[in-house]
Design a protein around this motif. Structure first.
Motif, short mmCIF file in Angstrom:
data_model
loop_
_atom_site.label_atom_id
_atom_site.label_comp_id
_atom_site.label_asym_id
_atom_site.label_seq_id
_atom_site.Cartn_x
_atom_site.Cartn_y
_atom_site.Cartn_z
N LEU A 63 -15.26 -33.53 2.22
CA LEU A 63 -14.07 -33.24 3.03
C LEU A 63 -14.44 -33.00 4.50
O LEU A 63 -13.72 -33.47 5.40
CB LEU A 63 -13.31 -32.05 2.46
CG LEU A 63 -12.67 -32.31 1.09
CD1 LEU A 63 -12.12 -31.01 0.52
CD2 LEU A 63 -11.60 -33.37 1.19
N ASN A 64 -15.53 -32.31 4.75
CA ASN A 64 -15.98 -32.09 6.13
C ASN A 64 -16.32 -33.41 6.81
O ASN A 64 -15.98 -33.63 7.97
CB ASN A 64 -17.17 -31.15 6.16
CG ASN A 64 -16.79 -29.72 5.91
OD1 ASN A 64 -15.67 -29.31 6.19
ND2 ASN A 64 -17.72 -28.94 5.37
N LYS A 65 -16.99 -34.29 6.06
CA LYS A 65 -17.35 -35.60 6.62
C LYS A 65 -16.11 -36.40 6.97
O LYS A 65 -16.01 -37.00 8.04
CB LYS A 65 -18.21 -36.37 5.62
CG LYS A 65 -18.65 -37.74 6.11
CD LYS A 65 -19.54 -38.42 5.09
CE LYS A 65 -20.10 -39.71 5.61
NZ LYS A 65 -19.28 -40.86 5.31
N ARG A 66 -15.13 -36.42 6.07
CA ARG A 66 -13.90 -37.16 6.33
C ARG A 66 -13.14 -36.57 7.52
O ARG A 66 -12.58 -37.31 8.33
CB ARG A 66 -12.99 -37.15 5.09
CG ARG A 66 -13.46 -38.09 4.01
CD ARG A 66 -13.30 -39.56 4.48
NE ARG A 66 -13.85 -40.47 3.55
CZ ARG A 66 -13.13 -41.19 2.69
NH1 ARG A 66 -11.83 -41.08 2.66
NH2 ARG A 66 -13.73 -42.01 1.86
N ALA A 67 -13.12 -35.25 7.62
CA ALA A 67 -12.43 -34.61 8.75
C ALA A 67 -13.09 -35.00 10.06
O ALA A 67 -12.41 -35.32 11.04
CB ALA A 67 -12.44 -33.10 8.58
N ARG A 68 -14.43 -35.01 10.10
CA ARG A 68 -15.15 -35.44 11.32
C ARG A 68 -14.85 -36.89 11.65
O ARG A 68 -14.64 -37.25 12.81
CB ARG A 68 -16.65 -35.23 11.16
CG ARG A 68 -17.09 -33.78 11.23
CD ARG A 68 -18.60 -33.65 11.32
NE ARG A 68 -19.33 -34.37 10.30
CZ ARG A 68 -19.66 -33.87 9.11
NH1 ARG A 68 -19.31 -32.65 8.78
NH2 ARG A 68 -20.33 -34.60 8.24
N GLU A 69 -14.80 -37.75 10.63
CA GLU A 69 -14.49 -39.16 10.85
C GLU A 69 -13.07 -39.33 11.39
O GLU A 69 -12.84 -40.13 12.29
CB GLU A 69 -14.64 -39.96 9.55
CG GLU A 69 -16.08 -40.14 9.11
CD GLU A 69 -16.19 -40.78 7.74
OE1 GLU A 69 -15.16 -41.03 7.08
OE2 GLU A 69 -17.34 -41.02 7.32
N ASN A 70 -12.13 -38.57 10.85
CA ASN A 70 -10.74 -38.64 11.32
C ASN A 70 -10.63 -38.20 12.77
O ASN A 70 -9.92 -38.81 13.56
CB ASN A 70 -9.83 -37.80 10.43
CG ASN A 70 -9.63 -38.41 9.06
OD1 ASN A 70 -9.91 -39.59 8.83
ND2 ASN A 70 -9.18 -37.61 8.12
N ILE A 71 -11.34 -37.13 13.12
CA ILE A 71 -11.33 -36.66 14.51
C ILE A 71 -11.95 -37.70 15.42
O ILE A 71 -11.42 -38.01 16.49
CB ILE A 71 -12.07 -35.31 14.63
CG1 ILE A 71 -11.24 -34.21 13.95
CG2 ILE A 71 -12.34 -34.96 16.09
CD1 ILE A 71 -11.99 -32.91 13.74
N LYS A 72 -13.08 -38.27 14.99
CA LYS A 72 -13.75 -39.30 15.78
C LYS A 72 -12.84 -40.51 15.99
O LYS A 72 -12.73 -41.03 17.10
CB LYS A 72 -15.04 -39.73 15.09
CG LYS A 72 -15.82 -40.77 15.83
CD LYS A 72 -17.07 -41.16 15.04
CE LYS A 72 -17.74 -42.35 15.66
NZ LYS A 72 -18.85 -42.84 14.84
N ASN A 73 -12.17 -40.94 14.93
CA ASN A 73 -11.27 -42.09 15.04
C ASN A 73 -10.08 -41.79 15.94
O ASN A 73 -9.66 -42.63 16.73
CB ASN A 73 -10.79 -42.53 13.66
CG ASN A 73 -11.90 -43.17 12.84
OD1 ASN A 73 -12.89 -43.66 13.38
ND2 ASN A 73 -11.76 -43.14 11.54
N ALA A 74 -9.54 -40.59 15.81
CA ALA A 74 -8.41 -40.21 16.66
C ALA A 74 -8.85 -40.15 18.12
O ALA A 74 -8.12 -40.60 19.01
CB ALA A 74 -7.84 -38.87 16.22
N TYR A 75 -10.02 -39.61 18.39
CA TYR A 75 -10.53 -39.54 19.76
C TYR A 75 -10.71 -40.95 20.33
O TYR A 75 -10.35 -41.21 21.46
CB TYR A 75 -11.85 -38.78 19.82
CG TYR A 75 -12.45 -38.80 21.20
CD1 TYR A 75 -11.95 -37.97 22.20
CD2 TYR A 75 -13.49 -39.66 21.52
CE1 TYR A 75 -12.48 -38.00 23.48
CE2 TYR A 75 -14.02 -39.70 22.79
CZ TYR A 75 -13.51 -38.86 23.77
OH TYR A 75 -14.03 -38.90 25.03
#
Length: 64
Positions: free
Chosen positions: A36-48
């Motif tokens: 879940l932490n990895k997915r959250a970081r990926e989502n933030i990176k993609n949004a950025y």
């Protein structure tokens, strides 16, 4: 929450060995937390990345 899973023995053994955890519940909880932490970081990176692209496009269009 109690659940029943069919897991590959090799995966569970490898995960327990790598993490050093002694029981299956702790190992599964750790794996889910890390996933879940990895997915959250990926989502933030993609949004950025999307926001950065929009910002750059706006600067190109306005000449800023």
């Amino acid at each position: 929450m109690r659940m029943t899973f069919n897991l590959a023995d090799r995966l569970m053994q490898s995960a327990m060995k790598i993490t050093g955890l002694k029981n299956k519940s702790e190992t599964i909880n750790q794996a889910l937390s890390e996933f879940l932490n990895k997915r959250a970081r990926e989502n933030i990176k993609n949004a950025y990345g999307k926001l950065n692209s929009i910002w750059m496009l706006g600067n190109i269009e306005t000449g800023s």
